[in-house]
Design an enzyme around this catalytic site. Sequence first.
Site, PDB file in Angstrom:
ATOM      1  N   HIS A 222      -7.683  -0.069  76.041  1.00  0.00           N
ATOM      2  CA  HIS A 222      -8.899   0.216  76.820  1.00  0.00           C
ATOM      3  C   HIS A 222      -9.841   0.996  75.905  1.00  0.00           C
ATOM      4  O   HIS A 222     -10.325   0.458  74.918  1.00  0.00           O
ATOM      5  CB  HIS A 222      -8.475   0.964  78.084  1.00  0.00           C
ATOM      6  CG  HIS A 222      -9.525   1.151  79.131  1.00  0.00           C
ATOM      7  ND1 HIS A 222     -10.734   0.513  79.117  1.00  0.00           N
ATOM      8  CD2 HIS A 222      -9.535   1.928  80.273  1.00  0.00           C
ATOM      9  CE1 HIS A 222     -11.445   0.882  80.174  1.00  0.00           C
ATOM     10  NE2 HIS A 222     -10.742   1.736  80.884  1.00  0.00           N
ATOM     11  N   HIS A 261     -11.430  -9.782  75.458  1.00  0.00           N
ATOM     12  CA  HIS A 261     -11.784  -9.031  76.663  1.00  0.00           C
ATOM     13  C   HIS A 261     -11.175  -9.731  77.862  1.00  0.00           C
ATOM     14  O   HIS A 261     -11.148 -10.960  77.909  1.00  0.00           O
ATOM     15  CB  HIS A 261     -13.314  -8.960  76.816  1.00  0.00           C
ATOM     16  CG  HIS A 261     -13.760  -7.861  77.705  1.00  0.00           C
ATOM     17  ND1 HIS A 261     -13.811  -8.002  79.075  1.00  0.00           N
ATOM     18  CD2 HIS A 261     -14.131  -6.586  77.430  1.00  0.00           C
ATOM     19  CE1 HIS A 261     -14.216  -6.866  79.586  1.00  0.00           C
ATOM     20  NE2 HIS A 261     -14.415  -5.984  78.632  1.00  0.00           N
ATOM     21  N   ASP A 315     -16.445  -2.205  71.473  1.00  0.00           N
ATOM     22  CA  ASP A 315     -15.798  -1.252  70.554  1.00  0.00           C
ATOM     23  C   ASP A 315     -15.959  -1.658  69.094  1.00  0.00           C
ATOM     24  O   ASP A 315     -15.885  -0.817  68.205  1.00  0.00           O
ATOM     25  CB  ASP A 315     -14.307  -1.137  70.887  1.00  0.00           C
ATOM     26  CG  ASP A 315     -14.092  -0.540  72.259  1.00  0.00           C
ATOM     27  OD1 ASP A 315     -14.804   0.417  72.588  1.00  0.00           O
ATOM     28  OD2 ASP A 315     -13.235  -1.032  73.010  1.00  0.00           O
TER      29      ASP A 315
HETATM   30  N1  COA Z   1      -6.503 -10.296  68.471  1.00  0.00           N
HETATM   31  C1  COA Z   1      -5.743 -11.406  68.308  1.00  0.00           C
HETATM   32  N2  COA Z   1      -5.466 -12.260  69.310  1.00  0.00           N
HETATM   33  C2  COA Z   1      -5.988 -11.965  70.518  1.00  0.00           C
HETATM   34  C3  COA Z   1      -6.776 -10.838  70.745  1.00  0.00           C
HETATM   35  C4  COA Z   1      -7.030  -9.986  69.673  1.00  0.00           C
HETATM   36  N3  COA Z   1      -7.778  -8.880  69.828  1.00  0.00           N
HETATM   37  N4  COA Z   1      -7.158 -10.781  72.039  1.00  0.00           N
HETATM   38  C5  COA Z   1      -6.606 -11.867  72.624  1.00  0.00           C
HETATM   39  N5  COA Z   1      -5.896 -12.571  71.705  1.00  0.00           N
HETATM   40  C6  COA Z   1      -5.137 -13.794  71.947  1.00  0.00           C
HETATM   41  C7  COA Z   1      -3.769 -13.435  72.507  1.00  0.00           C
HETATM   42  O1  COA Z   1      -2.823 -13.247  71.459  1.00  0.00           O
HETATM   43  C8  COA Z   1      -3.460 -14.640  73.353  1.00  0.00           C
HETATM   44  O2  COA Z   1      -3.047 -15.677  72.492  1.00  0.00           O
HETATM   45  P1  COA Z   1      -1.846 -16.653  72.926  1.00  0.00           P
HETATM   46  O3  COA Z   1      -2.360 -17.379  74.136  1.00  0.00           O
HETATM   47  O4  COA Z   1      -1.644 -17.490  71.732  1.00  0.00           O
HETATM   48  O5  COA Z   1      -0.676 -15.765  73.244  1.00  0.00           O
HETATM   49  C9  COA Z   1      -4.826 -15.021  73.930  1.00  0.00           C
HETATM   50  O6  COA Z   1      -5.786 -14.530  72.983  1.00  0.00           O
HETATM   51  C10 COA Z   1      -5.088 -14.422  75.311  1.00  0.00           C
HETATM   52  O7  COA Z   1      -4.960 -13.001  75.201  1.00  0.00           O
HETATM   53  P2  COA Z   1      -4.454 -12.020  76.319  1.00  0.00           P
HETATM   54  O8  COA Z   1      -3.776 -10.841  75.688  1.00  0.00           O
HETATM   55  O9  COA Z   1      -3.694 -12.787  77.361  1.00  0.00           O
HETATM   56  O10 COA Z   1      -5.790 -11.565  76.969  1.00  0.00           O
HETATM   57  P3  COA Z   1      -5.915 -10.379  77.977  1.00  0.00           P
HETATM   58  O11 COA Z   1      -7.016 -10.717  78.883  1.00  0.00           O
HETATM   59  O12 COA Z   1      -4.636 -10.009  78.618  1.00  0.00           O
HETATM   60  O13 COA Z   1      -6.253  -9.154  77.025  1.00  0.00           O
HETATM   61  C11 COA Z   1      -7.325  -7.527  75.812  1.00  0.00           C
HETATM   62  C12 COA Z   1      -7.498  -8.653  76.833  1.00  0.00           C
HETATM   63  C13 COA Z   1      -8.648  -6.767  75.715  1.00  0.00           C
HETATM   64  C14 COA Z   1      -6.230  -6.556  76.271  1.00  0.00           C
HETATM   65  C15 COA Z   1      -6.963  -8.143  74.460  1.00  0.00           C
HETATM   66  O14 COA Z   1      -7.955  -9.048  74.066  1.00  0.00           O
HETATM   67  C16 COA Z   1      -6.725  -7.101  73.403  1.00  0.00           C
HETATM   68  O15 COA Z   1      -5.625  -6.520  73.321  1.00  0.00           O
HETATM   69  N6  COA Z   1      -7.748  -6.802  72.548  1.00  0.00           N
HETATM   70  C17 COA Z   1      -7.634  -5.794  71.540  1.00  0.00           C
HETATM   71  C18 COA Z   1      -7.858  -4.415  72.139  1.00  0.00           C
HETATM   72  C19 COA Z   1      -9.309  -4.154  72.488  1.00  0.00           C
HETATM   73  O16 COA Z   1     -10.200  -4.416  71.692  1.00  0.00           O
HETATM   74  N7  COA Z   1      -9.514  -3.591  73.687  1.00  0.00           N
HETATM   75  C20 COA Z   1     -10.825  -3.223  74.169  1.00  0.00           C
HETATM   76  C21 COA Z   1     -11.191  -4.045  75.366  1.00  0.00           C
HETATM   77  S1  COA Z   1     -12.862  -3.705  75.884  1.00  0.00           S
END
Ligand code: COA
Length: 378
Positions: A222, A261, A315
Amino acid sequence: MTVSEVKYGLAGVLADDTAISKVMPEINSLTYRGYKVQDLASACRFEEVAYLIWNGELPNQAQLDVFNAAEKKERGLSANALKLIAMLNRHAHPMDTLRTAVSFIGQEDPSANESSREDLYAKSIRMFALIPEIVAADFRLRNGKDPIAPTKDLAFSENFFHMCFGEAPKPEVVKCFDISMTLYAEHSFNASTFTARTIASSLSDIYSAVTGAIGSLKGPLHGGANEAVMHMLKEVPSADAAEKWMRDALATKKKVMGFGHRVYRSGDSRVPTMTEAYKKMVDVIGTDDAKKYWEISRKLDDVMVREKGIYPNLDFPAGPAYYLMGFEIPMFTPIFVISRITGWTAHVMEQLSANKLVRPLSNYTGVAQRDVPSIARR
Ligand code: COA
């Protein structure tokens, strides 16, 4: 009541109504009270946006003057609060210090449990005024320096720089900070805001709701992501090495911070505005470091979008922008709090205006009901 399938992470669940902000991923837009956030960022100072988030309308000059006077009146931590911050463990993360200090200023308020709209608004302005001072005092104490008292002569963002560094930087730098404040202020039912609403829903006090929200925002999935972005940019040796770095990260299934996101799947609407402000600041600062981080971030962005179709979130430009402003990396999430206190407290007010205790159901997956055996039979 029929119980439907489990929605892990509450993804796709509509949990309540809100009139504060609207996230529209299908048209890549975010509005606060109906105004596009990028228009607010270019036309208004953060104080005007804070007023809008709390009151539903932008202030006219007279309303803004009253609001600014109320915020300035609340500036100035008590001697006990400053003593507490000085006493806390310097090795703890600044978010831990901030969480503890907000809880402390809550217990200093004799009317902390009052919950009329006027009381909640006054307490929101109090936290809005005091949180920047907590962050700045902690920053200085960690660096062996005395805290600098706030000044009523400066506007909100300039006063924060003054409390951190003893002076305000160039206008482009202040503008970039002020824009980041507007962009971070509110984002509907994200984890920390939902935490604040959940705490408020039990009719606990607004300081408890904010203290809990700070704990939620701390997590790297987050608010903590802006810090992780800067650590990552420091790991990449140069812009030329950035493509290989990103390919290696993707090949090893590494989560690259600052990308992706839960709601926006084709780009975060706040990113172009923040990136533009960050670029203006890089040009004004003009150091080799500033140019290097800018070029690395451009390259990482290109490769991620091309290879995975995953876009940067706010971010991603905000992390390096804060770094170039002179803030230490662990301060980035506390700086996010300086802004998001507006959204959290607006949501507490909204929750309490039509309260329903938040209490979802769970899908039990443990052992079936059974009898307790005597100790000899265990
Ligand atoms: N880097 C690499 N791969 C990513 C990614 C990232 N930052 N964000 C998503 N993906 C990939 C996942 O590995 C997944 O791939 P797969 O289907 O091959 O397993 C796919 O995209 C879907 O991701 P998922 O984790 O299910 O999406 P989510 O909606 O649950 O997660 C976040 C959203 C924000 C938690 C996630 O994108 C993340 O952890 N980002 C990095 C942290 C961040 O920047 N957070 C700030 C948010 S405002």
